[in-house]
Scaffold this motif. Structure first.
Motif, PDB file in Angstrom:
ATOM      1  N   ARG A 120      32.832  63.477  48.874  1.00  0.00           N
ATOM      2  CA  ARG A 120      31.770  62.852  49.666  1.00  0.00           C
ATOM      3  C   ARG A 120      31.132  61.736  48.843  1.00  0.00           C
ATOM      4  NH1 ARG A 120      27.756  66.804  52.336  1.00  0.00           N
ATOM      5  NH2 ARG A 120      26.480  66.549  50.515  1.00  0.00           N
ATOM      6  N   TYR A 121      31.153  60.552  49.430  1.00  0.00           N
ATOM      7  CA  TYR A 121      30.696  59.369  48.713  1.00  0.00           C
ATOM      8  C   TYR A 121      29.658  58.628  49.542  1.00  0.00           C
ATOM      9  CZ  TYR A 121      35.071  60.411  46.390  1.00  0.00           C
ATOM     10  OH  TYR A 121      36.081  61.038  45.737  1.00  0.00           O
ATOM     11  N   PHE A 124      32.483  55.093  51.433  1.00  0.00           N
ATOM     12  CA  PHE A 124      33.772  55.741  51.644  1.00  0.00           C
ATOM     13  C   PHE A 124      34.548  54.878  52.633  1.00  0.00           C
ATOM     14  CE2 PHE A 124      32.793  57.494  55.860  1.00  0.00           C
ATOM     15  CZ  PHE A 124      31.400  57.420  55.854  1.00  0.00           C
ATOM     16  N   GLN A 126      37.205  54.419  55.990  1.00  0.00           N
ATOM     17  CA  GLN A 126      37.750  55.017  57.211  1.00  0.00           C
ATOM     18  C   GLN A 126      38.798  54.120  57.843  1.00  0.00           C
ATOM     19  OE1 GLN A 126      34.465  55.830  59.885  1.00  0.00           O
ATOM     20  NE2 GLN A 126      34.204  57.908  59.106  1.00  0.00           N
ATOM     21  N   ARG A 254      29.858  67.484  66.870  1.00  0.00           N
ATOM     22  CA  ARG A 254      30.034  66.266  66.076  1.00  0.00           C
ATOM     23  C   ARG A 254      28.687  65.579  65.843  1.00  0.00           C
ATOM     24  NH1 ARG A 254      33.182  64.604  63.855  1.00  0.00           N
ATOM     25  NH2 ARG A 254      33.576  62.513  64.559  1.00  0.00           N
ATOM     26  N   LEU A 256      27.430  62.649  65.992  1.00  0.00           N
ATOM     27  CA  LEU A 256      27.048  61.364  66.581  1.00  0.00           C
ATOM     28  C   LEU A 256      26.725  61.593  68.053  1.00  0.00           C
ATOM     29  CD1 LEU A 256      29.922  61.053  64.743  1.00  0.00           C
ATOM     30  CD2 LEU A 256      29.180  58.699  64.833  1.00  0.00           C
ATOM     31  N   ALA A 276      36.882  68.196  56.206  1.00  0.00           N
ATOM     32  CA  ALA A 276      37.146  67.418  57.427  1.00  0.00           C
ATOM     33  C   ALA A 276      37.815  66.100  57.054  1.00  0.00           C
ATOM     34  CB  ALA A 276      35.847  67.137  58.159  1.00  0.00           C
ATOM     35  N   ILE A 277      38.964  65.822  57.672  1.00  0.00           N
ATOM     36  CA  ILE A 277      39.578  64.539  57.370  1.00  0.00           C
ATOM     37  C   ILE A 277      39.468  63.568  58.532  1.00  0.00           C
ATOM     38  CG2 ILE A 277      41.221  64.667  55.468  1.00  0.00           C
ATOM     39  CD1 ILE A 277      43.251  65.847  57.192  1.00  0.00           C
ATOM     40  N   LEU A 278      39.219  64.085  59.712  1.00  0.00           N
ATOM     41  CA  LEU A 278      39.265  63.187  60.861  1.00  0.00           C
ATOM     42  C   LEU A 278      38.339  63.701  61.957  1.00  0.00           C
ATOM     43  CD1 LEU A 278      42.617  62.114  62.395  1.00  0.00           C
ATOM     44  CD2 LEU A 278      41.010  63.316  63.819  1.00  0.00           C
ATOM     45  N   ALA A 301      38.234  58.527  63.839  1.00  0.00           N
ATOM     46  CA  ALA A 301      38.155  57.910  62.508  1.00  0.00           C
ATOM     47  C   ALA A 301      38.654  58.909  61.477  1.00  0.00           C
ATOM     48  CB  ALA A 301      36.724  57.509  62.189  1.00  0.00           C
ATOM     49  N   ILE A 302      39.494  58.419  60.570  1.00  0.00           N
ATOM     50  CA  ILE A 302      40.023  59.261  59.499  1.00  0.00           C
ATOM     51  C   ILE A 302      39.350  58.864  58.196  1.00  0.00           C
ATOM     52  CG2 ILE A 302      42.091  59.887  58.192  1.00  0.00           C
ATOM     53  CD1 ILE A 302      43.780  59.362  60.486  1.00  0.00           C
ATOM     54  N   GLY A 303      38.935  59.840  57.411  1.00  0.00           N
ATOM     55  CA  GLY A 303      38.363  59.557  56.099  1.00  0.00           C
ATOM     56  C   GLY A 303      39.487  59.359  55.092  1.00  0.00           C
ATOM     57  N   ASP A 305      39.355  58.557  51.885  1.00  0.00           N
ATOM     58  CA  ASP A 305      39.148  59.103  50.537  1.00  0.00           C
ATOM     59  C   ASP A 305      39.735  60.516  50.456  1.00  0.00           C
ATOM     60  OD1 ASP A 305      36.726  57.100  49.539  1.00  0.00           O
ATOM     61  OD2 ASP A 305      36.765  57.498  51.688  1.00  0.00           O
TER      62      ASP A 305
HETATM   63  P1  AMP Z   1      32.488  61.088  61.038  1.00  0.00           P
HETATM   64  O1  AMP Z   1      32.319  59.623  61.302  1.00  0.00           O
HETATM   65  O2  AMP Z   1      31.261  61.715  60.432  1.00  0.00           O
HETATM   66  O3  AMP Z   1      33.059  61.827  62.166  1.00  0.00           O
HETATM   67  O4  AMP Z   1      33.570  61.184  59.872  1.00  0.00           O
HETATM   68  C1  AMP Z   1      34.947  61.006  60.083  1.00  0.00           C
HETATM   69  C2  AMP Z   1      35.662  61.280  58.764  1.00  0.00           C
HETATM   70  O5  AMP Z   1      35.176  60.393  57.773  1.00  0.00           O
HETATM   71  C3  AMP Z   1      35.358  62.657  58.206  1.00  0.00           C
HETATM   72  O6  AMP Z   1      36.229  63.606  58.738  1.00  0.00           O
HETATM   73  C4  AMP Z   1      35.588  62.441  56.725  1.00  0.00           C
HETATM   74  O7  AMP Z   1      36.944  62.530  56.389  1.00  0.00           O
HETATM   75  C5  AMP Z   1      35.144  61.026  56.500  1.00  0.00           C
HETATM   76  N1  AMP Z   1      33.783  60.968  55.931  1.00  0.00           N
HETATM   77  C6  AMP Z   1      32.592  61.006  56.573  1.00  0.00           C
HETATM   78  N2  AMP Z   1      31.568  60.901  55.706  1.00  0.00           N
HETATM   79  C7  AMP Z   1      32.105  60.784  54.474  1.00  0.00           C
HETATM   80  C8  AMP Z   1      31.580  60.625  53.138  1.00  0.00           C
HETATM   81  N3  AMP Z   1      30.283  60.544  52.911  1.00  0.00           N
HETATM   82  N4  AMP Z   1      32.463  60.541  52.111  1.00  0.00           N
HETATM   83  C9  AMP Z   1      33.803  60.599  52.320  1.00  0.00           C
HETATM   84  N5  AMP Z   1      34.346  60.735  53.545  1.00  0.00           N
HETATM   85  C10 AMP Z   1      33.532  60.827  54.612  1.00  0.00           C
END
Ligand code: AMP
Length: 421
Positions: A120-121, A124, A126, A254, A256, A276-278, A301-303, A305
């Motif tokens: 977690r950064y 990060f 996407q 979720r 949002l 969570a990756i996506l 959206a896929i993370g 990192d």
């Molecule tokens: P979200 O937009 O919160 O649904 O996030 C989608 C994906 O973005 C998550 O499943 C994570 O893989 C990645 N993600 C969200 N926040 C962070 C974060 N602070 N650092 C790294 N990856 C993140």
């Protein structure tokens, strides 16, 4: 003087980790082109109220984690915490729906002021995919299918979780039910959740405070109107027909506000706490709410990192390993006033466009150059010393067995291919 460090929660990407990012990005571009999605790049900062009106001003992402600032003319701005809001703004502003269906993907950094920890950064990355103009079950299945295939192509194992949040009416009714359920427990909730009961009850379900989470676990399942439940069943059926395995999590809302209809997440067992990756879902109201024509839309959206930790590093992946070690290491020795070594290196780069050709750039002894070439794992070394320049030739040393041969400096492509086999 004290050295300057990158801000907390940010990091530099280089070496192996950068190579993993590049591998993922290459795969994404090639796969998404095959589904007819084209790239879009939107600004990294936007007007702050774009995120308040889309992600939601009562969400953690906006209320607690936004990097917001005033610009020099006192305008409220924010670094983007996610990609969908900007893409929707761009869709409306540039009239991207004029031709009917619009399919876009984006790649880039996002910013959230979260407490940094493994995976977690604060900055990060996407990769996101957005499909505008189709409200069919087929569109839902395509988006989930792309996410599935993308991870499968990268040999990443992930578990798909789905839920159905429902139309505006279903969402409203569930929000009221959740508020009524939590109200008697108000004293046991964190300060934020006490406010959420009136401000944004759905968010009570994704509070990270353990005491709130325990209560959230006992919330009754959402009931859906007939249209929404029929839709949910069709999606489930579709996924089964496509042999996509999934589990249903009726409490997944979720983080949002803009989602309506199907929502989904993918997690990996091979990551630690941040698994969570996506994440994604349908957001049929958002384009209209941001001032555009009412347009059905869905995306994910896929993370990157986290995904980067799961992919096989390029050096272990034969398809992407070509440039990891030099094919030829060229040495101009002891000094090379006519830049013969550089000219020869350039020629090799023309003849072997897919190979890595490295030139010794540091002035050092022949022995030190050879040691360096060996360390880098070069297959061949080319030596261009005074002798060679006098004769107009180059010495080629095959590192595997130490055998040497010579070739004219002016060799044509055929001779070069023959000399470096
Ligand atoms: P979200 O937009 O919160 O649904 O996030 C989608 C994906 O973005 C998550 O499943 C994570 O893989 C990645 N993600 C969200 N926040 C962070 C974060 N602070 N650092 C790294 N990856 C993140």
């Amino acid at each position: 003087m004290t050295a300057i460090h990158a801000p907390r929660g940010t990091r530099d990407l280089y070496g192996d980790e950068m190579a993993r990012f590049a591998l993922i990005e290459t795969e994404a571009r090639s796969l998404l082109a095959r589904y007819g999605y084209s790239e879009i790049r939107t600004p990294i900062f936007e007007a702050r109220n774009l995120f308040e009106r889309s992600v939601g001003d009562a969400t953690d992402i906006v209320a607690k984690e936004l990097y917001n600032f005033k610009d020099r003319k006192d305008r409220e701005m924010a670094l983007r915490p996610e990609g969908t809001a900007g893409v929707v703004r761009a869709y409306i502003q540039n009239n991207l729906g004029a031709a009917g269906l619009a399919k876009y993907f984006y790649l880039g950094p996002m910013f959230r002021y979260e407490r940094p920890q493994g995976g977690r950064y604060r900055q990060f990355y996407q990769l996101g995919c957005e499909l505008f103009g189709a409200d069919s079950v087929a569109a839902d299945l395509e988006i989930i299918g792309i996410a599935e295939r993308f991870l499968a192509n990268l040999s990443v194992d992930a578990k798909l979780k789905i839920n159905f949040i429902g139309c505006a009416e279903c969402k409203k009714a569930y929000a009221a039910a959740i508020a009524a359920f939590f109200l008697p427990h108000a004293d046991s909730l964190c300060g934020d959740c006490q406010k959420r009961i009136t401000k944004n009850p759905l968010r009570l379900l994704d509070c990270k405070v353990p005491a709130c989470g325990t209560i959230a676990e006992t919330v009754p399942d959402q009931s859906l109107c007939e249209k929404c439940s029929t839709r949910f069943i069709s999606i489930e059926r579709g996924l089964k027909e496509l042999e996509v395995s999934f589990v249903i999590d009726r409490r997944m809302v979720r983080g949002l506000d803009y989602y309506t209809g199907i929502v989904f997440e993918m997690t990996s067992q091979n990551l630690d706490a941040q698994d969570a990756i996506l994440g994604g879902g349908r957001y049929d109201e958002l384009v209209g709410e941001l001032g555009g024509p009412k347009t059905p839309a869905i995306g994910f959206a896929i993370g990157l990192d986290r995904l980067a930790r799961l992919v096989v590093p390029p050096s272990e992946n034969p398809a992407h390993g070509a440039s990891r070690t030099p094919f030829v290491y060229v040495i101009g020795f002891p000094d090379d006033p006519t830049h013969a070594a550089m000219r020869f290196s350039e020629k090799l780069r023309d003849v072997f466009p897919e190979k890595r050709i490295e030139q010794g750039l540091v002035a050092r002894s022949l022995k030190a150059h050879l040691r360096e070439a060996d360390k880098l794992g070069a297959s061949y070394v080319v030596i261009i010393g005074e002798d060679e320049i006098g004769k107009g030739s180059v010495t080629i040393k095959k590192m595997q067995d130490g055998s040497q041969s010579t070739a004219p400096m002016s060799s044509d492509e055929t001779i070069l291919r023959e000399s470096f086999k």
